[in-house]
Design an enzyme around this catalytic site. Sequence first.
Site, PDB file in Angstrom:
ATOM      1  N   SER A 626      23.085   7.721  36.752  1.00 51.34           N
ATOM      2  CA  SER A 626      23.456   8.748  36.276  1.00 51.34           C
ATOM      3  C   SER A 626      24.165   8.227  34.508  1.00 51.34           C
ATOM      4  O   SER A 626      24.228   8.871  33.728  1.00 51.34           O
ATOM      5  CB  SER A 626      24.925   9.346  37.163  1.00 51.34           C
ATOM      6  OG  SER A 626      25.553   9.975  36.061  1.00 51.34           O
ATOM      7  N   VAL A 629      21.537   8.351  32.209  1.00 51.11           N
ATOM      8  CA  VAL A 629      21.186   9.232  31.879  1.00 51.11           C
ATOM      9  C   VAL A 629      22.097  10.190  30.456  1.00 51.11           C
ATOM     10  O   VAL A 629      21.618  10.314  29.041  1.00 51.11           O
ATOM     11  CB  VAL A 629      20.456  10.332  32.606  1.00 51.11           C
ATOM     12  CG1 VAL A 629      20.733  11.746  31.998  1.00 51.11           C
ATOM     13  CG2 VAL A 629      19.867   9.602  33.805  1.00 51.11           C
ATOM     14  N   HIS A 630      22.441   9.438  30.798  1.00 47.06           N
ATOM     15  CA  HIS A 630      24.431  10.420  29.491  1.00 47.06           C
ATOM     16  C   HIS A 630      23.671   9.206  28.651  1.00 47.06           C
ATOM     17  O   HIS A 630      24.409   9.664  27.546  1.00 47.06           O
ATOM     18  CB  HIS A 630      25.820   9.643  30.432  1.00 47.06           C
ATOM     19  CG  HIS A 630      25.577  10.833  31.278  1.00 47.06           C
ATOM     20  ND1 HIS A 630      25.922  11.005  32.802  1.00 47.06           N
ATOM     21  CD2 HIS A 630      26.632  11.952  31.161  1.00 47.06           C
ATOM     22  CE1 HIS A 630      26.249  11.852  33.235  1.00 47.06           C
ATOM     23  NE2 HIS A 630      27.077  13.007  31.725  1.00 47.06           N
ATOM     24  N   GLU A 631      23.921   7.747  28.793  1.00 41.71           N
ATOM     25  CA  GLU A 631      23.481   7.186  27.689  1.00 41.71           C
ATOM     26  C   GLU A 631      22.058   7.152  26.873  1.00 41.71           C
ATOM     27  O   GLU A 631      22.440   6.631  25.482  1.00 41.71           O
ATOM     28  CB  GLU A 631      23.478   5.415  28.384  1.00 41.71           C
ATOM     29  CG  GLU A 631      23.621   4.392  27.006  1.00 41.71           C
ATOM     30  CD  GLU A 631      24.622   5.034  25.896  1.00 41.71           C
ATOM     31  OE1 GLU A 631      24.549   4.288  24.157  1.00 41.71           O
ATOM     32  OE2 GLU A 631      25.825   4.778  26.361  1.00 41.71           O
ATOM     33  N   MET A 634      23.584  10.551  24.762  1.00 43.21           N
ATOM     34  CA  MET A 634      24.134   9.999  23.500  1.00 43.21           C
ATOM     35  C   MET A 634      22.633   8.747  22.008  1.00 43.21           C
ATOM     36  O   MET A 634      23.010   9.009  21.370  1.00 43.21           O
ATOM     37  CB  MET A 634      25.059   8.800  23.895  1.00 43.21           C
ATOM     38  CG  MET A 634      25.740   9.908  24.827  1.00 43.21           C
ATOM     39  SD  MET A 634      26.669  11.283  24.160  1.00 43.21           S
ATOM     40  CE  MET A 634      27.621  10.372  23.116  1.00 43.21           C
TER      41      MET A 634
END
Length: 693
Positions: A626, A629-631, A634
């Site tokens: 998770s 994926v978030h990075e 960004m």
Amino acid sequence: MDVKATASRRPHLTTNDTLDAHELVGSIAKDGTASLKPRHNQTTYLQNADTSNSSSSASLTSDEDIEDYDKIKLDPDTIIDGSSGGPLGDTATGSQEEQDLSLKPSRSGVGHIRRQSDTTTRELSPDSRRKSIQVRLEKTDRKGHYTLTANDPDIRDILRKGMEREKASQDPSKRSRTLRDLVFTRQFTTFDRQNPLSAESPFHGFFTLFWLAMVLMFLKVSASNWREHGSIFGGNEVFKIMFGHDVLILGITDGVMVFSSILGFLLQKAIVNNYISWNRSGWIIQNIWQTFFLGSVVWWMFYREWPWSHTIFMVLHTMVFLMKQHSYTFYNGHLSVIYRRRNMLREKLRDLRDTKPSESAPSTPQQAISPAVTSALERVDSNDKKRRPSTYRTSTNLDHETSKVASVAAAMQSGEPLTSDQMQTFQGVIEEEIATLDKELKGKAQSDEKAYPNNLTIGNFADWTILPTLVYELEYPRQERINWWYVLEKSMATFGTMCVMQVISQAYIYPPVAETVRMKEAGMSLEDRAKQMPWIVSDMLFPLLLEQLLSWYVIWECVLNVLAELTCFADRGFYGDWWNSVSWDQYARDWNRPVHNFLLRHVYHSSISAFHLSRGTATFMTFLLSALVHELVMACLFKKVRGYLFTMQLLQMPLVMLSRTKLLKGRDLLGNVVFWIGLFVGPSVLTSFYLLI
């Protein structure tokens, strides 16, 4: 209704109601349909919760203590009574599909539901009861059929956990499934007007106040922009960024991305036709394709140098279809291996039936019966209660197994004659195995027409593509028709909220972002930019919080509900009451249920079953994926990799452990305050880091 509050003044009473029956008995299916019939025997319902005073309360027969139940109409709301907080499956022995129940109307027509078994009904003492939980019982077109709608999250969890536990207890093979079995039920989102609990919530006025404040702020800012710029969007910088560059290319790219996901369907068709095997090369091909799928879209976004609006839409939509492809192919790939094993066992069964049995049993078993036959008979007659390894159910090579079916196959291949009794015993073992595999191939489907491999059609794949869920199942609960007025309502809410977001972005977010760009272009040093960070953070605190809340509302309340209505998808539990979270793991579970369910099945449980990881390691792997994926989001948004969001995502794990210590455990108010501080400050701090450093 508080039973204890009225217990001291209410005697034993025989109730009457508008249904002309003192008790409704029947069964409730997992889709919420209750088949009920009246029981007209005289039943006395004990309203007094204090059993120690039952003898004295029974003697109270004065007119002032007796209430007239004949004048009370039946209310469709019911409550769960006699529950200790555990699942309903603990009190009865029904199947997964149907749960026996007994509905007794009481004061104000509010009924009490209790579970029944064939022989006994467990009555709990008042001290062991948990709080009452409201459900709704509605009439249907069929006589004697009612729909039980569990809008309360507590009763939904009870029903779901009860069915899962009862299913596992009755079918031991299901306990070792390699894929997480999720239960889909008919439900509404919390803020949906179709949810009866939404209008009945004591906080409904605050919901109205929030939107009234949003409208007033929109009007105020729009009026100021119109006076200064001649447009409600002010200088229209954000609008020009969103619609002034590559809009057509964005649409074409998104269409190609969606259409290319059909390769997963074609792969499954090749597997079911035995061109390739899922266990050998199918899953490798799928993983290579998924990597190429994601990498090509990310490369294209960088190549086209898209602005933040195009990038955030494309990367999120790509991740959605990446998860959809993974769930579709890996679940069907899992079923394909079970399908091959079932076909192999059917051939074994045909061979066994074609074998001519020996006319008489051998007189010297030690010499006439081969060791394979003896071993098979011992396995069939053994009372071994250990769980069968899940790999046996997906294996097509019986030579490497130690299961009962493998022993039977070895006995059949030994060439030794089998008696009629031995053949019947072996036939029963194979038929039992086939029945278990047939049940798993059917999954959630109500009919064989939708079971694997009948589900591998272009229509089923197209339907799955637009469903608002990321976990593939053979069948989902559906509603009967589309409410087009509801679709119009949610569509208007979507565009209206986006207009509010546009005004907030232009008025409150664009100026500080433009200021950070000006600092960099002016050659300001990193130290000087860092000194400006507190002011940038404070300027964006409230706007980013509002944008976060409104973005969540648009996606999870409006867009997903529109898709659900258009596809008649009945399970609309897209989120829980995440605003009441007291820890970050609770927030991670509740704010985005579709992604949480995907990670639960395809990352957490798959890590445990496929790679034999411990629960702690599987949890870490889930958080790690998770965070990555978030990075990635960004990195695509700011065109650089800094790892700030990645680090803060992983920091959630120690924060979760902190919430379970004596400092925060049991202190819900403090935990909720800590959660909201993080949600309030986090986005602004992260954005400032990515913009300034």
